[in-house]
Design an enzyme around this catalytic site. Sequence first.
Site, PDB file in Angstrom:
ATOM      1  N   CYS A   1      -1.988   1.278  -4.208  1.00 24.85           N
ATOM      2  CA  CYS A   1      -0.683   1.893  -4.475  1.00 24.85           C
ATOM      3  C   CYS A   1      -0.564   2.371  -5.911  1.00 24.85           C
ATOM      4  O   CYS A   1       0.499   2.804  -6.340  1.00 24.85           O
ATOM      5  CB  CYS A   1       0.473   0.963  -4.111  1.00 24.85           C
ATOM      6  SG  CYS A   1       0.684  -0.447  -5.200  1.00 24.85           S
TER       7      CYS A   1
ATOM      8  N   CYS B   1       0.869  -1.173   0.000  1.00 28.92           N
ATOM      9  CA  CYS B   1       0.000   0.000   0.000  1.00 28.92           C
ATOM     10  C   CYS B   1       0.908   1.226   0.000  1.00 28.92           C
ATOM     11  O   CYS B   1       2.128   1.095  -0.004  1.00 28.92           O
ATOM     12  CB  CYS B   1      -1.002  -0.011   1.152  1.00 28.92           C
ATOM     13  SG  CYS B   1      -0.319   0.122   2.802  1.00 28.92           S
TER      14      CYS B   1
ATOM     15  N   CYS C   1       3.713  -0.317  -8.382  1.00 29.31           N
ATOM     16  CA  CYS C   1       4.218  -1.680  -8.320  1.00 29.31           C
ATOM     17  C   CYS C   1       4.814  -2.110  -9.648  1.00 29.31           C
ATOM     18  O   CYS C   1       4.125  -2.065 -10.666  1.00 29.31           O
ATOM     19  CB  CYS C   1       3.080  -2.646  -7.994  1.00 29.31           C
ATOM     20  SG  CYS C   1       2.964  -3.023  -6.273  1.00 29.31           S
TER      21      CYS C   1
END
Length: 141
Positions: A89, A15, A93
């Site tokens: 997020c 997160c 990523c």
Amino acid sequence: MTSSPPPLASVLFVCVHNAGRSQMAAGFLGHLAGDRIEVRSAGSIPGDRVNPSAVEAMKEVGVDIADAQPKILTTEAVKASDYVITMGCGDACPVFPGKKYLDWALEDPAGKGVEAVRLIRDEIRGRIEALIAEIDAQREA
């Protein structure tokens, strides 16, 4: 001397601040699966500390995350994981082939009291229980 079997899978929870949702998820997975599943958590912009309301909410159900520290998301952590579970997020990523990516839309507990965080905690626990069942089923297949 007996050694424990290798983990069935490795899971990375991500997160933004690595201070609430991902820490609660990592705490539950470690608590419920023990050493059977390797657990990591990280944040794209880690906070200074774990959310105190998250710590308190988890303590109420017997999971201690008080000593957890927010960590920065690294490419190495993603590469080392079988499952990458994101929780708001965004595009932070990195994506690698062969990983299973899941995005869990969960409310951010930042700035909320323990009463509100309990609801998020309970939703995370249900998702963790389902994840463990999925990993166990894949092992048996």
